[in-house]
Design a protein around this motif. Sequence first.
Motif, PDB file in Angstrom:
ATOM      1  N   PRO A 286       1.964  -2.150  -3.201  1.00 25.38           N
ATOM      2  CA  PRO A 286       1.677  -3.501  -3.392  1.00 25.38           C
ATOM      3  C   PRO A 286       0.793  -3.869  -4.531  1.00 25.38           C
ATOM      4  O   PRO A 286       0.004  -3.377  -4.876  1.00 25.38           O
ATOM      5  CB  PRO A 286       1.117  -3.940  -1.996  1.00 25.38           C
ATOM      6  N   SER A 287       0.849  -5.045  -4.886  1.00 24.93           N
ATOM      7  CA  SER A 287      -0.138  -5.838  -5.852  1.00 24.93           C
ATOM      8  C   SER A 287      -1.123  -6.600  -4.976  1.00 24.93           C
ATOM      9  O   SER A 287      -0.604  -7.547  -4.335  1.00 24.93           O
ATOM     10  CB  SER A 287       0.617  -6.761  -6.878  1.00 24.93           C
TER      11      SER A 287
ATOM     12  N   VAL B 140       4.804   1.698 -13.268  1.00 27.49           N
ATOM     13  CA  VAL B 140       5.702   2.099 -12.133  1.00 27.49           C
ATOM     14  C   VAL B 140       6.195   3.182 -12.445  1.00 27.49           C
ATOM     15  O   VAL B 140       6.148   4.261 -11.533  1.00 27.49           O
ATOM     16  CB  VAL B 140       6.438   0.759 -11.616  1.00 27.49           C
TER      17      VAL B 140
ATOM     18  N   LEU C 241      11.573   3.125  -2.473  1.00 23.65           N
ATOM     19  CA  LEU C 241      12.210   1.961  -1.621  1.00 23.65           C
ATOM     20  C   LEU C 241      11.760   0.577  -2.230  1.00 23.65           C
ATOM     21  O   LEU C 241      10.408   0.510  -2.192  1.00 23.65           O
ATOM     22  CB  LEU C 241      11.765   2.119  -0.327  1.00 23.65           C
ATOM     23  N   ARG C 242      12.641  -0.362  -2.335  1.00 17.09           N
ATOM     24  CA  ARG C 242      12.088  -1.555  -2.941  1.00 17.09           C
ATOM     25  C   ARG C 242      13.149  -2.606  -2.689  1.00 17.09           C
ATOM     26  O   ARG C 242      14.208  -2.555  -2.433  1.00 17.09           O
ATOM     27  CB  ARG C 242      11.777  -1.619  -4.380  1.00 17.09           C
TER      28      ARG C 242
END
Length: 291
Positions: free
Chosen positions: A9-10, A210, A223-224
């Motif tokens: 997460p950001s 990333v 997983l996204r």
Amino acid sequence: MIFTTRFAPSPTGPLHLGHAYSALLAHDLARASGGRFLLRIEDIDRARARPEWEAQIYEDLAWLGIDWPEPVMRQSGRLPVYHAVLQDLWERNAVFACHCTRRDIAEAANAPQEGATILGPDGIVYPGTCRGRRCGDGETAIPTQAALRLDMGAIAEGAAKAEPLGFHEAGCGPDGQSGWIGFTFEELCRDIGDVVLSRRDMGTSYHLSVVLDDAAQGITHVLRGQDLFEATKIHVVLQRLLGLPTPIYNHHKLIRDEAGRRLAKRDDARAISLYRSEGRTPQDIRKMVGL
Ligand code: GLU
């Protein structure tokens, strides 16, 4: 190879139901396959990342019953790594320096000789204005005050005879795609173009960080959400360019509100912290997202 996945997460807002779904799915899968679940804080956007959001992420995830090994990787601590890779790409002429503003790009893309404007995963496909600004003889330092863009056309030429591009989809793309997802450099040049690998204000980008971090953490399964399906193609090209392995991808459904819109950080009404304060349980959250 041990199954290794992550939640990344950001810390730019509260975690909402969509994040909870992604994190729980990854955590459950890692557990079911005797693998590892890692947490990574994607805080390269220094203007928007806040320590209080980061603290809230740890609290919400722990409350959901998720655990992860320490120390947690934080992207803000990896800027020298990103810089070294950019320097290498700059010297290899795989990137060029770009001074265009959003407005410059829109104007150039709309010019009459340009044909139809194409929207890629990062906005308008770059019309190529600055493509000639690259590493020259004797001048090898990356220019400051410029963005660095991947020269997709040059990479395509260099890779003409290489293996086909693609990734294994263990979940489902937005149009139901699964299994082997193959694509060509021609499609990438047309639909995605010269993406930004280093933003002027960040010294890196989501795409570059990333890819480097998934490789550094030995991630075997990503997983996204399905909203990142097209971005995954950029990541595959970067992996090819940098000699990194391509993980298996598992794109999952997006959690939507009653009107069918996907949730965003500003959807505070669906913030996990709010459900917590209302006395809901982690089991309630699982039910809400269909787990
Ligand atoms: N930081 C990204 C996000 O919050 C991570 C997405 C990903 O690559 O899985 O959307």
